[in-house]
Design an enzyme around this catalytic site. Structure first.
Site, PDB file in Angstrom:
ATOM      1  N   ARG A 172     -42.292  32.771 -96.481  1.00 34.77           N
ATOM      2  CA  ARG A 172     -42.582  31.998 -97.776  1.00 34.77           C
ATOM      3  C   ARG A 172     -43.848  31.918 -98.309  1.00 34.77           C
ATOM      4  O   ARG A 172     -44.110  31.601 -99.472  1.00 34.77           O
ATOM      5  CB  ARG A 172     -42.068  30.434 -97.093  1.00 34.77           C
ATOM      6  CG  ARG A 172     -40.855  30.075 -96.839  1.00 34.77           C
ATOM      7  CD  ARG A 172     -40.828  28.710 -96.023  1.00 34.77           C
ATOM      8  NE  ARG A 172     -41.596  27.715 -96.576  1.00 34.77           N
ATOM      9  CZ  ARG A 172     -41.065  26.838 -97.742  1.00 34.77           C
ATOM     10  NH1 ARG A 172     -39.607  26.985 -98.079  1.00 34.77           N
ATOM     11  NH2 ARG A 172     -41.499  25.958 -98.150  1.00 34.77           N
ATOM     12  N   ARG A 176     -52.209  37.754 -99.254  1.00 39.73           N
ATOM     13  CA  ARG A 176     -52.587  38.843-100.479  1.00 39.73           C
ATOM     14  C   ARG A 176     -54.102  39.343-100.553  1.00 39.73           C
ATOM     15  O   ARG A 176     -54.833  38.522 -99.748  1.00 39.73           O
ATOM     16  CB  ARG A 176     -52.538  38.030-101.724  1.00 39.73           C
ATOM     17  CG  ARG A 176     -52.774  36.702-101.862  1.00 39.73           C
ATOM     18  CD  ARG A 176     -53.043  36.218-103.327  1.00 39.73           C
ATOM     19  NE  ARG A 176     -51.649  35.546-103.698  1.00 39.73           N
ATOM     20  CZ  ARG A 176     -52.024  34.097-103.789  1.00 39.73           C
ATOM     21  NH1 ARG A 176     -52.896  33.366-103.449  1.00 39.73           N
ATOM     22  NH2 ARG A 176     -50.546  33.196-103.955  1.00 39.73           N
ATOM     23  N   ARG A 249     -35.128  19.732 -87.738  1.00 47.31           N
ATOM     24  CA  ARG A 249     -36.685  19.091 -87.126  1.00 47.31           C
ATOM     25  C   ARG A 249     -36.794  17.754 -87.898  1.00 47.31           C
ATOM     26  O   ARG A 249     -36.525  17.773 -88.974  1.00 47.31           O
ATOM     27  CB  ARG A 249     -37.644  20.242 -87.731  1.00 47.31           C
ATOM     28  CG  ARG A 249     -37.489  21.254 -86.500  1.00 47.31           C
ATOM     29  CD  ARG A 249     -37.819  21.310 -85.271  1.00 47.31           C
ATOM     30  NE  ARG A 249     -39.316  20.974 -84.981  1.00 47.31           N
ATOM     31  CZ  ARG A 249     -39.550  20.532 -83.841  1.00 47.31           C
ATOM     32  NH1 ARG A 249     -38.514  20.417 -82.719  1.00 47.31           N
ATOM     33  NH2 ARG A 249     -40.775  20.304 -83.447  1.00 47.31           N
ATOM     34  N   ARG A 280     -50.471  18.435 -89.867  1.00 49.72           N
ATOM     35  CA  ARG A 280     -51.358  18.396 -91.088  1.00 49.72           C
ATOM     36  C   ARG A 280     -51.690  17.059 -91.417  1.00 49.72           C
ATOM     37  O   ARG A 280     -51.017  15.864 -91.001  1.00 49.72           O
ATOM     38  CB  ARG A 280     -50.782  19.236 -92.203  1.00 49.72           C
ATOM     39  CG  ARG A 280     -49.387  18.743 -92.432  1.00 49.72           C
ATOM     40  CD  ARG A 280     -48.929  19.711 -93.547  1.00 49.72           C
ATOM     41  NE  ARG A 280     -47.532  19.471 -93.792  1.00 49.72           N
ATOM     42  CZ  ARG A 280     -46.364  20.348 -94.316  1.00 49.72           C
ATOM     43  NH1 ARG A 280     -46.943  21.613 -94.965  1.00 49.72           N
ATOM     44  NH2 ARG A 280     -45.184  20.082 -94.399  1.00 49.72           N
ATOM     45  N   GLU A 300     -49.095  14.359 -90.081  1.00 49.19           N
ATOM     46  CA  GLU A 300     -47.550  14.550 -89.736  1.00 49.19           C
ATOM     47  C   GLU A 300     -47.268  15.100 -88.537  1.00 49.19           C
ATOM     48  O   GLU A 300     -48.064  15.916 -88.085  1.00 49.19           O
ATOM     49  CB  GLU A 300     -47.299  15.642 -90.917  1.00 49.19           C
ATOM     50  CG  GLU A 300     -46.182  15.951 -91.174  1.00 49.19           C
ATOM     51  CD  GLU A 300     -46.008  16.946 -92.616  1.00 49.19           C
ATOM     52  OE1 GLU A 300     -46.583  16.696 -93.449  1.00 49.19           O
ATOM     53  OE2 GLU A 300     -45.114  17.833 -92.572  1.00 49.19           O
ATOM     54  N   TYR A 348     -33.108  25.244 -95.942  1.00 52.35           N
ATOM     55  CA  TYR A 348     -34.413  24.907 -96.041  1.00 52.35           C
ATOM     56  C   TYR A 348     -34.980  25.159 -97.468  1.00 52.35           C
ATOM     57  O   TYR A 348     -35.562  26.330 -98.092  1.00 52.35           O
ATOM     58  CB  TYR A 348     -35.352  25.866 -95.142  1.00 52.35           C
ATOM     59  CG  TYR A 348     -36.789  25.827 -95.012  1.00 52.35           C
ATOM     60  CD1 TYR A 348     -37.290  24.625 -95.565  1.00 52.35           C
ATOM     61  CD2 TYR A 348     -37.558  26.752 -94.571  1.00 52.35           C
ATOM     62  CE1 TYR A 348     -38.845  24.400 -95.537  1.00 52.35           C
ATOM     63  CE2 TYR A 348     -38.827  26.430 -94.198  1.00 52.35           C
ATOM     64  CZ  TYR A 348     -39.732  25.334 -94.824  1.00 52.35           C
ATOM     65  OH  TYR A 348     -41.042  25.264 -94.819  1.00 52.35           O
ATOM     66  N   ASP A 350     -36.585  24.434-101.291  1.00 49.06           N
ATOM     67  CA  ASP A 350     -37.871  23.933-102.133  1.00 49.06           C
ATOM     68  C   ASP A 350     -37.065  23.243-103.368  1.00 49.06           C
ATOM     69  O   ASP A 350     -35.804  23.276-103.625  1.00 49.06           O
ATOM     70  CB  ASP A 350     -38.677  25.168-102.902  1.00 49.06           C
ATOM     71  CG  ASP A 350     -39.432  25.721-101.634  1.00 49.06           C
ATOM     72  OD1 ASP A 350     -39.894  24.878-100.739  1.00 49.06           O
ATOM     73  OD2 ASP A 350     -39.829  26.998-101.813  1.00 49.06           O
TER      74      ASP A 350
HETATM   75  N1  UDP Z   1     -47.482  28.370 -91.475  1.00 46.26           N
HETATM   76  C1  UDP Z   1     -48.375  28.678 -90.378  1.00 46.26           C
HETATM   77  N2  UDP Z   1     -49.763  28.194 -90.405  1.00 46.26           N
HETATM   78  C2  UDP Z   1     -50.178  27.393 -91.419  1.00 46.26           C
HETATM   79  C3  UDP Z   1     -49.055  27.016 -92.557  1.00 46.26           C
HETATM   80  C4  UDP Z   1     -47.691  27.491 -92.450  1.00 46.26           C
HETATM   81  O1  UDP Z   1     -48.031  29.176 -89.490  1.00 46.26           O
HETATM   82  O2  UDP Z   1     -51.193  26.977 -91.320  1.00 46.26           O
HETATM   83  C5  UDP Z   1     -46.219  28.872 -91.273  1.00 46.26           C
HETATM   84  C6  UDP Z   1     -45.308  28.032 -90.509  1.00 46.26           C
HETATM   85  O3  UDP Z   1     -44.575  28.731 -89.506  1.00 46.26           O
HETATM   86  C7  UDP Z   1     -44.425  27.003 -91.354  1.00 46.26           C
HETATM   87  C8  UDP Z   1     -44.403  28.083 -92.360  1.00 46.26           C
HETATM   88  O4  UDP Z   1     -45.381  28.881 -92.514  1.00 46.26           O
HETATM   89  O5  UDP Z   1     -43.449  26.636 -90.939  1.00 46.26           O
HETATM   90  C9  UDP Z   1     -43.802  27.594 -93.995  1.00 46.26           C
HETATM   91  O6  UDP Z   1     -44.852  26.903 -94.303  1.00 46.26           O
HETATM   92  P1  UDP Z   1     -44.874  25.797 -95.616  1.00 46.26           P
HETATM   93  O7  UDP Z   1     -46.266  25.283 -95.795  1.00 46.26           O
HETATM   94  O8  UDP Z   1     -44.086  26.455 -96.596  1.00 46.26           O
HETATM   95  O9  UDP Z   1     -43.784  24.625 -94.728  1.00 46.26           O
HETATM   96  P2  UDP Z   1     -43.686  23.308 -95.531  1.00 46.26           P
HETATM   97  O10 UDP Z   1     -44.496  22.823 -96.446  1.00 46.26           O
HETATM   98  O11 UDP Z   1     -42.094  23.586 -96.348  1.00 46.26           O
HETATM   99  O12 UDP Z   1     -43.309  22.466 -94.356  1.00 46.26           O
END
Ligand code: UDP
Length: 367
Positions: A172, A176, A249, A280, A300, A348, A350
């Site tokens: 996801r 880059r 989850r 976070r 969170e 899952y 968006d």
């Molecule tokens: N992820 C990670 N470190 C980070 C942020 C994201 O390893 O600092 C990984 C983690 O496996 C997470 C996935 O990337 O479940 C997708 O993150 P995203 O931010 O897209 O998740 P959402 O915002 O949907 O919770």
């Protein structure tokens, strides 16, 4: 009670988009939701003049121009670009994984240097065809990035080891080799000025809405209230967990109002080490460049879902995907019920994909 064309179960994004389109076509809709508000998980609530994302950060992003134009009918979007920061122990990195991250990690400057380090670490890990999240991450960004920024965060978020999780979860995110901190690659991005709830409110204009209304109790007393049902609740619950429960989850938020105007300088700060119990901290005002005197933050915490708490993320691994396929088969035999949304489709999703999925259903259902 009056008879409706559609009973929409769940006033979240999927149900609200469906109701809006149905009303536009002259159909009557009754929308019910067990919560005391509309909007499902996109719901925002004003606290101290700040729009608080009550069910976690929602950042709208899409490459689908039609969906962007669609959603812009219901709110004006600002220029917010998501650029989270990750904190690992006393080190701070930019996300997503880009030249800012690599330069800080290895004290280097050029894409060539970054690529050489990642390539060397990939060789050492000996991965040619990544089969799971761990292998995928090691192969995209090397061991250092994996250990510091991915492993701990992912295991907290999903409660499973990275080698048991599907690779798509990490795909996801952009990886880059430019100095670009935009978390998304999508063409369009922003936050609705004034929050998300207004979008749900406008989508539901013309529908009847009943809040604090549980589907089971309601339908027991009002069987036949509508010719068809759009069901956006948990698909396994609908079928009484007949084949066993799907795994989800859940997330718990500890929200605080602080007497400072700027707590962390960014809307999203990830805590990537295992030892910090939350994943976070969201500082809501920064989504809308807020200038309020106070601030609102949400820590969170991620946990396994169990009956009685809110399901958030479907766990789309192999085991659950197989189980979902069985429920889906049952769902397809229900000729007067359409299952939709994150919980009804066990996906899952968006937000843009939810809207697209709802419009797809409308196309076949309402024409
Ligand atoms: N992820 C990670 N470190 C980070 C942020 C994201 O390893 O600092 C990984 C983690 O496996 C997470 C996935 O990337 O479940 C997708 O993150 P995203 O931010 O897209 O998740 P959402 O915002 O949907 O919770």
């Amino acid at each position: 009670m009056k008879k409706y064309d559609y009973l929409v179960v769940g006033a979240g994004l999927f149900g609200s988009v469906f109701a809006h389109e149905a009303v536009k076509k002259g159909k009557s809709c009754l929308v019910i939701d067990k919560r005391n508000h509309i909007g499902g998980n996109i719901y925002t609530e004003e606290i101290e003049g700040i729009n608080v994302h009550k069910y976690g950060a929602h950042i709208f992003h899409t490459s689908d121009k039609e969906i962007w134009e669609y959603v812009n009918q219901f709110a004006e979007f600002n220029q917010y670009i998501n650029s989270p920061v990750a904190i690992y122990k006393d080190e701070l990195y930019n996300l997503p994984f880009n030249m800012n991250t690599f330069s800080k990690m290895w004290n280097i400057k050029t894409p060539k240097e970054a690529k050489e380090i990642i390539e060397a670490q990939r060789k050492e890990a000996n991965i040619s065809n990544p089969q799971n999240l761990e292998e995928q991450a090691l192969s995209l960004a090397g061991r250092d990035v994996y250990e510091k920024l991915i492993k701990g965060y992912t295991e907290k978020q999903w409660g499973r080891s990275c080698s048991e999780l599907p690779a798509f979860i990490i795909k996801r995110l952009p990886f880059r080799f430019t100095y670009d901190n935009n978390y998304f690659n999508d063409r369009f991005q922003g936050i609705p000025m004034g929050g998300y709830t207004q979008i749900a409110k406008k989508l539901l204009e013309g529908s009847d809405v009943l809040l604090e209304t549980d589907y089971r109790d309601f339908i027991a007393k009002n069987a036949g209230i509508a010719s068809k049902i759009i069901y956006t609740g948990m698909i396994d619950e609908f079928f009484d967990y007949k084949f066993g429960p799907l795994e989800y989850r859940s997330v718990r938020f500890e929200t605080e109002v602080l007497d400072t105007d700027n707590y962390q300088g960014n809307a999203v700060v990830n805590y990537t080490e295992r030892e910090v119990p939350y994943t976070r901290i969201i500082e809501h005002k920064h989504f809308e460049f807020g200038k309020q005197e106070k601030t609102v933050i949400s820590r969170e915490y991620s946990s396994e879902w169990k009956v009685g708490i809110e399901p958030y993320y479907p766990v789309n691994d192999e085991k659950n995907s197989k189980l979902y396929a069985k429920y889906k088969e049952l769902a397809e035999n229900e000729k007067n019920i359409i299952f939709g949304g994150r919980l009804g489709m066990y996906k899952y999703f968006d937000m843009d994909k939810v809207i697209r999925a709802a419009l797809d259903v409308c196309k076949t259902e309402l024409n």
